[in-house]
Design an enzyme around this catalytic site. Structure first.
Site, PDB file in Angstrom:
ATOM      1  CG  PHE A  15      -2.074  -0.834   1.227  1.00  0.00           C
ATOM      2  CD1 PHE A  15      -3.278  -0.377   0.712  1.00  0.00           C
ATOM      3  CD2 PHE A  15      -2.011  -2.130   1.740  1.00  0.00           C
ATOM      4  CE1 PHE A  15      -4.397  -1.178   0.702  1.00  0.00           C
ATOM      5  CE2 PHE A  15      -3.127  -2.945   1.727  1.00  0.00           C
ATOM      6  CZ  PHE A  15      -4.326  -2.474   1.211  1.00  0.00           C
ATOM      7  CG  ASP A  16       0.750   5.932  -1.559  1.00  0.00           C
ATOM      8  OD1 ASP A  16       1.805   6.268  -1.013  1.00  0.00           O
ATOM      9  OD2 ASP A  16      -0.113   6.744  -1.937  1.00  0.00           O
ATOM     10  CD  GLN A  17       1.256   6.997   5.874  1.00  0.00           C
ATOM     11  OE1 GLN A  17       1.307   6.555   7.008  1.00  0.00           O
ATOM     12  NE2 GLN A  17       2.085   7.936   5.450  1.00  0.00           N
ATOM     13  CG  ASP A 173      -3.084   8.467  -3.841  1.00  0.00           C
ATOM     14  OD1 ASP A 173      -1.897   8.062  -3.773  1.00  0.00           O
ATOM     15  OD2 ASP A 173      -3.481   9.509  -3.289  1.00  0.00           O
TER      16      ASP A 173
END
Length: 222
Positions: A15-17, A173
């Site tokens: 995951f990106d945060q 995102d």
């Protein structure tokens, strides 16, 4: 979106945060707008969107080299930490985060975090929002030489959790983040939200509008 082979094996999730797990992009914009304003520079949404997904070092280097900011990069990085600290208590979880992470842990224990945010702030976010226990490992923006869109951070995240890059699914995102993960040879899911409606996310393999769509998508590979 790019076509996928459902026979592919996915053994890990990275995951990106910011903007994926936590709703922090508006806070970053607020902090940067205040910082540059206090130093007599104009910072607007078009600039923010241009460098969406970059880590602090790459971002401030671009501001100095391409946008007439004469402040030293290390000074800007240091002061930015002070400004973001002023607003960070406003950062909240994105929708469906906990339920999604709970479900994903039943699919694979190999879940990692790869964020351009520096380690100190990342740790505070993970602790305050009760996320840390879901991740087998994490890599932060101040722990790599090359920030996104370079693939280094995703390759290091895969190495950290002993996963093959080709078997990693990344949730991102930003265009820079998607490019980073694709260069690392990973499958990429883009999360469309309020803050990235204008961003070009077309290089992702698949797109979702809510994290609760992720587990059903992942199960299609198993």
């Amino acid at each position: 979106m790019i076509g996928l082979n459902i026979e592919m094996k996915i053994s890990a999730i990275i995951f990106d945060q910011d903007g994926v797990l936590i709703d922090s992009e508006p806070i970053h914009y607020l902090a940067l707008t205040k910082f540059f304003g206090d130093h007599d520079y104009r910072y607007d949404l078009s600039l923010h969107e241009r460098y969406f997904g970059y880590n602090a070092h790459n971002f401030f280097t671009n501001m100095r080299e391409s946008h007439g900011v004469s402040l030293e990069v290390e000074y800007m990085k240091s002061k930015h930490r002070e400004y973001i600290h002023e607003f960070e208590q406003r950062i909240q979880l994105m929708p469906s985060v906990i339920n999604t992470l709970e479900e994903l842990t039943t699919i694979t224990p190999n879940i990692a975090l790869a964020t351009g945010t520096y380690r100190e702030l990342t740790e505070r976010n993970l602790k305050r929002l009760n996320l840390k226990s879901y991740f087998k490992g994490s890599i932060c923006g101040d722990e790599v030489l090359n920030g996104k869109p370079h693939p280094e951070i995703y390759l290091k995240a895969a190495e950290l959790i002993k996963a093959k890059p080709s078997e990693c699914l990344v949730v991102e995102d930003s265009p820079a983040g998607i490019e980073s993960a694709k260069k690392a040879g990973m499958v990429v899911v883009s999360l469309l939200s309020n803050h990235n409606q204008k961003a070009n996310l077309s290089q992702a393999d698949h797109q979702i509008k809510n994290l609760d769509e992720l587990s059903p998508f992942l199960r299609s590979f198993r």
